[in-house]
Design a protein around this motif. Structure first.
Motif, PDB file in Angstrom:
ATOM      1  N   VAL A 145      -6.856  -1.600 -10.401  1.00 45.62           N
ATOM      2  CA  VAL A 145      -6.506  -2.401  -9.642  1.00 45.62           C
ATOM      3  C   VAL A 145      -6.290  -1.516  -8.247  1.00 45.62           C
ATOM      4  O   VAL A 145      -5.491  -0.812  -8.182  1.00 45.62           O
ATOM      5  CB  VAL A 145      -5.144  -3.066  -9.977  1.00 45.62           C
ATOM      6  CG1 VAL A 145      -4.596  -4.177  -8.929  1.00 45.62           C
ATOM      7  CG2 VAL A 145      -5.619  -3.880 -11.324  1.00 45.62           C
ATOM      8  N   ILE A 146      -6.808  -2.282  -7.078  1.00 43.74           N
ATOM      9  CA  ILE A 146      -6.608  -1.401  -5.825  1.00 43.74           C
ATOM     10  C   ILE A 146      -5.710  -2.064  -5.038  1.00 43.74           C
ATOM     11  O   ILE A 146      -4.960  -1.536  -4.140  1.00 43.74           O
ATOM     12  CB  ILE A 146      -7.866  -1.470  -5.178  1.00 43.74           C
ATOM     13  CG1 ILE A 146      -8.539  -2.965  -4.702  1.00 43.74           C
ATOM     14  CG2 ILE A 146      -9.005  -0.549  -5.886  1.00 43.74           C
ATOM     15  CD1 ILE A 146      -9.863  -2.932  -3.998  1.00 43.74           C
ATOM     16  N   SER A 147      -5.357  -3.630  -5.046  1.00 42.25           N
ATOM     17  CA  SER A 147      -4.321  -4.136  -4.414  1.00 42.25           C
ATOM     18  C   SER A 147      -3.785  -5.284  -5.148  1.00 42.25           C
ATOM     19  O   SER A 147      -4.278  -5.953  -6.151  1.00 42.25           O
ATOM     20  CB  SER A 147      -4.685  -4.474  -2.898  1.00 42.25           C
ATOM     21  OG  SER A 147      -5.615  -5.528  -3.126  1.00 42.25           O
ATOM     22  N   HIS A 173      -9.077   0.794  -1.915  1.00 42.04           N
ATOM     23  CA  HIS A 173     -10.057   1.334  -2.844  1.00 42.04           C
ATOM     24  C   HIS A 173     -10.091   2.942  -2.602  1.00 42.04           C
ATOM     25  O   HIS A 173      -9.753   3.940  -3.397  1.00 42.04           O
ATOM     26  CB  HIS A 173     -11.341   1.023  -2.942  1.00 42.04           C
ATOM     27  CG  HIS A 173     -12.234   1.805  -3.512  1.00 42.04           C
ATOM     28  ND1 HIS A 173     -11.948   2.040  -4.614  1.00 42.04           N
ATOM     29  CD2 HIS A 173     -13.446   2.254  -2.979  1.00 42.04           C
ATOM     30  CE1 HIS A 173     -13.250   2.909  -5.395  1.00 42.04           C
ATOM     31  NE2 HIS A 173     -13.896   2.971  -4.029  1.00 42.04           N
ATOM     32  N   ARG A 174     -10.073   3.261  -1.169  1.00 41.02           N
ATOM     33  CA  ARG A 174     -10.339   4.764  -0.635  1.00 41.02           C
ATOM     34  C   ARG A 174      -9.022   5.279  -0.766  1.00 41.02           C
ATOM     35  O   ARG A 174      -9.080   6.665  -1.143  1.00 41.02           O
ATOM     36  CB  ARG A 174     -10.712   4.614   0.812  1.00 41.02           C
ATOM     37  CG  ARG A 174     -12.357   4.420   0.920  1.00 41.02           C
ATOM     38  CD  ARG A 174     -13.321   5.265   0.449  1.00 41.02           C
ATOM     39  NE  ARG A 174     -14.546   4.921   0.696  1.00 41.02           N
ATOM     40  CZ  ARG A 174     -15.835   5.910   1.083  1.00 41.02           C
ATOM     41  NH1 ARG A 174     -15.090   7.278   0.821  1.00 41.02           N
ATOM     42  NH2 ARG A 174     -16.751   5.537   1.281  1.00 41.02           N
ATOM     43  N   LEU A 175      -7.984   4.474  -0.507  1.00 37.36           N
ATOM     44  CA  LEU A 175      -6.649   5.312  -0.665  1.00 37.36           C
ATOM     45  C   LEU A 175      -6.157   5.332  -2.226  1.00 37.36           C
ATOM     46  O   LEU A 175      -5.791   6.656  -2.381  1.00 37.36           O
ATOM     47  CB  LEU A 175      -5.563   4.515  -0.066  1.00 37.36           C
ATOM     48  CG  LEU A 175      -5.463   4.142   1.696  1.00 37.36           C
ATOM     49  CD1 LEU A 175      -4.285   3.428   1.880  1.00 37.36           C
ATOM     50  CD2 LEU A 175      -5.411   5.604   2.277  1.00 37.36           C
ATOM     51  N   ALA A 176      -6.397   4.526  -2.982  1.00 39.66           N
ATOM     52  CA  ALA A 176      -6.629   4.919  -4.416  1.00 39.66           C
ATOM     53  C   ALA A 176      -7.072   6.062  -4.801  1.00 39.66           C
ATOM     54  O   ALA A 176      -6.738   6.959  -5.493  1.00 39.66           O
ATOM     55  CB  ALA A 176      -6.703   3.718  -5.316  1.00 39.66           C
ATOM     56  N   ALA A 177      -8.365   6.137  -4.434  1.00 35.40           N
ATOM     57  CA  ALA A 177      -9.464   7.138  -4.996  1.00 35.40           C
ATOM     58  C   ALA A 177      -8.847   8.424  -4.329  1.00 35.40           C
ATOM     59  O   ALA A 177      -8.859   9.692  -5.055  1.00 35.40           O
ATOM     60  CB  ALA A 177     -10.843   6.881  -4.525  1.00 35.40           C
ATOM     61  N   ALA A 178      -8.518   8.484  -3.217  1.00 35.71           N
ATOM     62  CA  ALA A 178      -7.751   9.816  -2.659  1.00 35.71           C
ATOM     63  C   ALA A 178      -6.712  10.305  -3.312  1.00 35.71           C
ATOM     64  O   ALA A 178      -6.337  11.209  -3.382  1.00 35.71           O
ATOM     65  CB  ALA A 178      -7.615   9.499  -1.352  1.00 35.71           C
ATOM     66  N   SER A 179      -5.808   9.318  -3.760  1.00 35.41           N
ATOM     67  CA  SER A 179      -4.558   9.578  -4.541  1.00 35.41           C
ATOM     68  C   SER A 179      -4.822   9.796  -5.941  1.00 35.41           C
ATOM     69  O   SER A 179      -3.675   9.890  -6.911  1.00 35.41           O
ATOM     70  CB  SER A 179      -3.503   8.521  -4.205  1.00 35.41           C
ATOM     71  OG  SER A 179      -3.205   8.579  -2.665  1.00 35.41           O
ATOM     72  N   GLY A 180      -6.039   9.854  -6.334  1.00 38.39           N
ATOM     73  CA  GLY A 180      -6.117  10.223  -7.792  1.00 38.39           C
ATOM     74  C   GLY A 180      -6.152   8.805  -8.560  1.00 38.39           C
ATOM     75  O   GLY A 180      -5.651   8.901  -9.984  1.00 38.39           O
ATOM     76  N   GLY A 181      -6.570   7.703  -8.002  1.00 38.36           N
ATOM     77  CA  GLY A 181      -6.487   6.492  -8.738  1.00 38.36           C
ATOM     78  C   GLY A 181      -4.972   5.683  -8.880  1.00 38.36           C
ATOM     79  O   GLY A 181      -4.939   4.698  -9.509  1.00 38.36           O
ATOM     80  N   ARG A 182      -4.070   6.333  -8.016  1.00 40.98           N
ATOM     81  CA  ARG A 182      -2.636   5.769  -8.271  1.00 40.98           C
ATOM     82  C   ARG A 182      -2.687   4.185  -7.470  1.00 40.98           C
ATOM     83  O   ARG A 182      -3.253   4.120  -6.361  1.00 40.98           O
ATOM     84  CB  ARG A 182      -1.668   6.428  -7.371  1.00 40.98           C
ATOM     85  CG  ARG A 182      -0.232   5.856  -7.543  1.00 40.98           C
ATOM     86  CD  ARG A 182       0.665   6.868  -6.608  1.00 40.98           C
ATOM     87  NE  ARG A 182       0.177   7.370  -5.306  1.00 40.98           N
ATOM     88  CZ  ARG A 182       0.902   6.370  -4.244  1.00 40.98           C
ATOM     89  NH1 ARG A 182       1.242   5.528  -4.363  1.00 40.98           N
ATOM     90  NH2 ARG A 182       0.184   6.861  -3.104  1.00 40.98           N
ATOM     91  N   VAL A 183      -2.408   3.184  -8.183  1.00 43.63           N
ATOM     92  CA  VAL A 183      -2.271   1.878  -7.759  1.00 43.63           C
ATOM     93  C   VAL A 183      -1.456   1.488  -6.715  1.00 43.63           C
ATOM     94  O   VAL A 183      -0.238   2.033  -6.714  1.00 43.63           O
ATOM     95  CB  VAL A 183      -2.098   1.124  -8.820  1.00 43.63           C
ATOM     96  CG1 VAL A 183      -2.159  -0.571  -8.384  1.00 43.63           C
ATOM     97  CG2 VAL A 183      -3.317   1.147 -10.155  1.00 43.63           C
ATOM     98  N   PRO A 184      -1.762   1.138  -5.439  1.00 38.39           N
ATOM     99  CA  PRO A 184      -0.848   0.788  -4.336  1.00 38.39           C
ATOM    100  C   PRO A 184       0.298  -0.328  -4.755  1.00 38.39           C
ATOM    101  O   PRO A 184       0.039  -1.026  -5.766  1.00 38.39           O
ATOM    102  CB  PRO A 184      -1.781   0.185  -3.252  1.00 38.39           C
ATOM    103  CG  PRO A 184      -2.927  -0.366  -3.970  1.00 38.39           C
ATOM    104  CD  PRO A 184      -3.087   0.466  -5.229  1.00 38.39           C
ATOM    105  N   VAL A 185       1.423  -0.239  -4.115  1.00 36.84           N
ATOM    106  CA  VAL A 185       2.406  -1.365  -4.075  1.00 36.84           C
ATOM    107  C   VAL A 185       1.975  -2.637  -3.751  1.00 36.84           C
ATOM    108  O   VAL A 185       0.811  -2.696  -3.160  1.00 36.84           O
ATOM    109  CB  VAL A 185       3.677  -0.841  -3.583  1.00 36.84           C
ATOM    110  CG1 VAL A 185       4.454   0.343  -3.962  1.00 36.84           C
ATOM    111  CG2 VAL A 185       3.413  -1.023  -1.788  1.00 36.84           C
ATOM    112  N   GLU A 186       2.765  -3.621  -4.135  1.00 40.95           N
ATOM    113  CA  GLU A 186       2.378  -5.195  -3.829  1.00 40.95           C
ATOM    114  C   GLU A 186       2.405  -5.417  -2.413  1.00 40.95           C
ATOM    115  O   GLU A 186       3.116  -4.794  -1.512  1.00 40.95           O
ATOM    116  CB  GLU A 186       3.139  -6.097  -4.308  1.00 40.95           C
ATOM    117  CG  GLU A 186       3.118  -5.882  -5.917  1.00 40.95           C
ATOM    118  CD  GLU A 186       4.123  -7.176  -6.585  1.00 40.95           C
ATOM    119  OE1 GLU A 186       4.903  -7.772  -5.882  1.00 40.95           O
ATOM    120  OE2 GLU A 186       3.875  -7.595  -7.779  1.00 40.95           O
ATOM    121  N   ALA A 187       1.222  -5.847  -1.940  1.00 42.30           N
ATOM    122  CA  ALA A 187       1.010  -5.960  -0.582  1.00 42.30           C
ATOM    123  C   ALA A 187       1.769  -7.290  -0.272  1.00 42.30           C
ATOM    124  O   ALA A 187       2.150  -8.224  -0.925  1.00 42.30           O
ATOM    125  CB  ALA A 187      -0.369  -6.277  -0.227  1.00 42.30           C
TER     126      ALA A 187
END
Length: 298
Positions: free
Chosen positions: A247-249, A284-298
């Motif tokens: 899940v990316i967002s 997607h790019r931010l999650a990939a750069a952070s090792g797959g960490r899912v972002p907080v709710e937008a």
């Protein structure tokens, strides 16, 4: 290319590595620099604007070696930082006249014409005699752009210019930037994806001081086309889906959670394929750069 940034690195005395081997080529027009707060955008902008030296690397604008000849760049530079001060008790007309003098416009008649033209350009002429302290946030930003344009710059840098503006002021400001970007190099540094999507023909995403993607927005979106999937689930089930899928967002809608997931093939389980946008690429790019960490709710 008008602006070439090669191998720029910067570590602050407290040990924070703000920039790590940044290299970008920026052609005339609007260039968007996206990234979350603390990504290094402002550090890069200050470095390009000659406000702080890098530890290593080089910057060239046209035929100017920026790090060796900072004064030559400053003569062609307009810079609107994220936070800037104004004289609150002075009218906009007087403030702009003062900055035009600092920019080297010494003849009173020429300066008067320039001030009037700039105030018209940013749609502040009718309130030119009003004290800047009584301006709205958007009006102050437009006055800031007028100040940045006072020296007819060939390179304009604006750092988080639409943060805190209401939708009307935001649209007015973005339209102004688009007009300016037809003639000079404009670097728009922001964490607001929509600003870049609507304006910029070239862009980069920066995270933790590193460029993680660089190119044309449409080409960048093409890279994830066919790989973005959406499903709406009850809020209580959202964590379970985050554990099972990339899940990316997420965002809330009518009490439910709308999930956007990245997958090379159909993940099934009720997900449907959607046409991606720049926001999907960004997350997607931010999650990939952070090792797959899912972002907080937008």
């Amino acid at each position: 290319m008008s602006l070439r940034i090669e191998g720029i690195a910067k570590t602050y005395p407290n040990g924070v590595r703000a920039l790590q081997d940044i290299s970008l080529s920026i052609a005339p027009g609007m260039f968007g620099l996206l990234g979350p707060n603390g990504a290094g955008k402002s550090s890069l902008m200050r470095t390009i604007a000659t406000l702080q030296p890098p530890d290593s690397g080089s910057i060239h604008f046209r035929n100017i070696d920026v790090l060796k000849e900072p004064e030559k760049l400053r003569a062609q530079l307009g810079y609107l930082p994220q936070e800037f001060g104004l004289y609150p008790n002075m009218p906009a007309e007087a403030i702009l006249d003062h900055f035009a003098t600092l920019k080297g416009v010494v003849h009173a008649g020429e300066r008067k014409e320039l001030v009037a033209a700039l105030l018209n350009q940013v749609n502040l002429y009718d309130v030119r005699k009003k004290s800047a302290g009584g301006y709205s946030g958007g009006m102050k930003q437009r006055l800031g752009i007028a100040i940045a344009l006072a020296g007819s710059p060939q390179l304009l840098i604006v750092d988080e210019p639409t943060a805190g503006l209401d939708p009307t002021e935001r649209n007015r400001f973005l339209n102004l930037l688009a007009d300016i970007g037809e003639k000079v190099v404009v670097i728009l540094s922001t964490h607001i994806v929509e600003d870049v999507r609507e304006l910029c023909s070239q862009m980069a995403i920066i995270n933790k001081g590193q460029v993680i993607v660089h190119g044309e927005p449409e080409r960048i979106i093409d890279e994830v086309r066919g790989r973005i999937w959406r499903r709406t689930v009850p809020r209580a089930q959202a964590d379970a889906y985050k554990a099972r899928y990339e899940v990316i967002s997420t965002r809330m809608a009518a009490g439910n959670t709308v999930l956007h997931a990245y997958a090379e093939t159909d993940p099934g389980d009720g997900f449907i394929a959607i046409e991606p946008d720049l926001e999907d690429v960004y997350f997607h790019r931010l999650a990939a750069a952070s090792g797959g960490r899912v972002p907080v709710e937008a």
